[in-house]
Design an enzyme around this catalytic site. Structure first.
Site, PDB file in Angstrom:
ATOM      1  CB  ILE A  62       2.800   0.934  -0.589  1.00  0.00           C
ATOM      2  CG1 ILE A  62       4.284   0.577  -0.431  1.00  0.00           C
ATOM      3  CG2 ILE A  62       1.932  -0.259  -0.266  1.00  0.00           C
ATOM      4  CD1 ILE A  62       4.682   0.302   1.015  1.00  0.00           C
ATOM      5  CG  ASN A  63       2.498   6.364  -3.354  1.00  0.00           C
ATOM      6  OD1 ASN A  63       1.602   5.638  -3.802  1.00  0.00           O
ATOM      7  ND2 ASN A  63       2.298   7.656  -3.130  1.00  0.00           N
ATOM      8  CG  ASP A  64       3.644   9.787  -0.927  1.00  0.00           C
ATOM      9  OD1 ASP A  64       4.233   9.096  -1.764  1.00  0.00           O
ATOM     10  OD2 ASP A  64       3.257  10.943  -1.147  1.00  0.00           O
ATOM     11  CB  SER A 124       0.390  12.603   0.785  1.00  0.00           C
ATOM     12  OG  SER A 124       0.878  11.446   0.162  1.00  0.00           O
TER      13      SER A 124
END
Length: 591
Positions: A62-64, A124
């Site tokens: 996962i990121n942002d 994002s």
């Protein structure tokens, strides 16, 4: 954010290894592309270093955090997620909901690449609640030519509090880069706000050569958007501005947050950007002119790499939202792994979201303050305390009776006189990391170093110290307080090769704390969760997040100490520590 640096891995390695010479500190590349690994299936999940009370899905990368929002009684968190592996790639918008910001239920993904305007990626963005229409997602899509476009998505049923199904209308995109713009650096639209002139506005990050840019777009109907004549703000030599955030704070109410639409005389605005070059964020406080669509920083702090930060550690791509339920602004942020790529694949997961934090303007009106949301205290279990305990030079006192690898610790130190404080070298004014490297936790000082030793073995073969060191600033005649979270001694694990992907990243993160210490006191709070240590100095004036991977100081073999290596005796005026329980629900079920 979603974007990947255009620097090839060799150049990136050289940049990272030479950052200290330029006073540009960076975290090892957050998402280099490993095409051969993006879809490598996860057979099992290793829980050795897996946090227990931080947000994360059952497995994978996962990121942002995208578009957190409070809607119809539920907190929603959308986030960038790889459905197929533990490195960056195959990114979709995953979706979870909560009633309390502690327990989370995973829902089906909100959006994924499927149409010409986002077939190359759904990156994002944010969510805005539009009266009469409900929540609307603004996000960056990537087309087959790798041009970044701004799109929108709407819920299939706005009356559904879970917002389970989303539709991407065919009249997308709503904004495309024009001939003056960089089509490969145009992303991450902010939550929009409504202005008195009848327009909605959103900010999109970009760059032109090495100048970071925040464009502002206007719309009357939330479908047709026009770019303002000038950027709302820009700054030379800062590179790509990812994940911008733009919001007001009150100059008179230091207890509550403000919604984006708030208009009043006693406000400042905050502009935060995530720097693709350094992989750090910074923010400024200033004034926003809605008629000219221009933001002007106050100028009290640097507008660039050396500026103020939400978090001085492993923290990126952050996003705030206004919580209508409790009239507060809440910050989410991503803490990537600092382990090797191979280890991420072996353990089957990578990345967490830090504990959500409230955001307020400090009473000095010069910076923000951050504090874990009060809901996290519901996880506190066994409790120990310590009061009025002196620590002389070279002493360390163990905190027993809790689980040191999964704990919440609050301590107030009393140092009394600052006569023994070392003289501050002004050449380190904007170089706290360099100062922390030289003046580590084992280097004797006058007033400090003192603080906590987390995730430690009894013989200190492994440990992660979080500490203060107080200097005398002969120019201002005020104390200069350094706060460090030093991961250098955190692990005995050996590097697996010379390349960045084969090396564990063990930095000494640091920031200065703006306190006068007139009463001789300073506080520290650390949330410890196996491989993450979030620390809040002086009630959240300076925050540092570290990711660490001990070999021996794990689970029941981890220890927690309070220490002092300064000649000035320091008193533990009060210490309160708790076991932290695991939430009853943390994204259980398949994504």
């Amino acid at each position: 954010m979603g974007g990947v640096s255009n620097l090839i891995s060799v150049l990136l390695f050289l940049v990272i290894t030479n950052l200290s010479n330029q006073n540009i500190k960076g975290i090892v590349a957050f998402h280099q592309i490993y095409e051969e690994l993006q879809s490598e299936s996860v057979e099992s999940v290793n829980h050795l270093h897996r946090p227990s009370f931080h947000f994360q899905p059952p497995k994978h990368w996962i990121n942002d955090p995208n578009g957190p929002v409070y809607y119809k009684g539920l907190y929603h968190l959308f986030y960038q997620y790889n459905t197929k592996g533990a490195v960056w790639g195959n990114i979709i918008w995953a979706h979870s909901v909560s009633k309390d910001l502690v327990n989370w239920e995973a829902l089906e993904p909100a959006i994924h690449p499927s149409k010409w305007f986002d077939i190359g990626g759904t990156w994002s963005g944010s969510i805005t609640i539009v009266p009469g229409k409900g929540p609307i997602i603004l996000y960056t899509g990537v087309n087959q030519n790798e041009t970044q476009l701004q799109n929108y998505a709407i819920p299939e049923d706005p009356s559904d509090p879970y917002l389970r199904k989303w539709i991407k209308p065919d009249d997308n995109p709503i904004a495309m880069p024009d001939y003056t713009m960089n089509g490969s650096a145009f992303r991450d639209p902010t939550t929009a706000w409504f202005s008195k002139d009848g327009h909605w506005r959103t900010v999109v990050g970009s760059k032109r050569k090495r100048r970071g840019i925040a464009y502002i777009y206007r719309s009357r109907d939330f479908k047709h958007w026009v770019k303002a004549k000038h950027p709302v703000h820009s700054k030379e030599s800062t590179g790509m501005w990812e994940c911008p955030d733009f919001f007001p704070v009150s100059l008179t109410d230091f207890q509550n947050g403000l919604d984006l639409d708030y208009v009043g005389p006693n406000t400042k605005h905050v502009l935060k950007v995530s720097l693709d070059i350094t992989r750090y964020e910074y923010y400024t406080l200033g004034k926003y002119d809605p008629k000219k669509d221009r933001y002007i920083p106050d100028g009290n702090t640097p507008d660039g790499w050396e500026g103020l930060r939400f978090d001085y550690g492993n923290f990126y791509a952050s996003k705030t939202f206004f919580d209508y339920k409790k009239n507060r602004r809440i910050l989410w942020g991503w803490a990537n792994e600092s382990d090797t790529v191979e280890d991420d694949i072996l353990k089957g997961w990578a990345g967490i979201q830090v504990i959500p934090r409230t955001v307020l303007l400090d009473s000095s009106k010069k910076q923000l303050m951050f504090w874990p949301v009060e809901e996290i205290e519901s996880l506190r279990g066994n409790y120990v305390r310590m009061n009025n305990h002196d620590i002389k030079m070279g002493q360390r006192i163990e905190v027993k009776g809790i689980t040191p690898a999964q704990a919440d610790v609050e301590v107030t130190f009393y140092v009394g006189s600052l006569e023994k404080a070392e003289t501050f070298d002004p050449s380190f004014k904007f170089k706290p990391l360099d100062l922390c490297k030289i003046k580590g936790s084992n280097v004797r000082g006058g007033v400090g170093p003192f603080g906590l030793i987390t995730l430690a073995t009894p013989d200190l073969e492994e440990y992660t110290p979080v500490f203060f060191r107080v200097f005398k600033d002969t120019k201002t005649h005020k104390p200069k307080v350094l706060m460090c979270s030093d991961a250098r001694p955190s692990s005995l694990k050996q590097d697996k090769g010379p390349l960045a992907k084969d090396r564990m990243y063990k930095p000494s993160f640091a920031g200065f704390v703006d306190v006068d210490m007139a009463d001789g006191r300073i506080s520290l709070r650390s949330l410890i969760d196996h491989s993450v240590v979030e620390s809040f100095g002086a009630l959240g004036k300076t925050v540092i997040t570290s990711r660490v991977y001990p070999v021996k100081a794990v689970k029941e073999n981890a220890h927690l100490y309070v220490f002092n290596n300064g000649t000035q005796t320091v008193t533990i005026e009060s210490l309160n520590a708790w076991n932290m329980e695991r939430p009853l629900q943390m994204n259980d079920g398949a994504l």
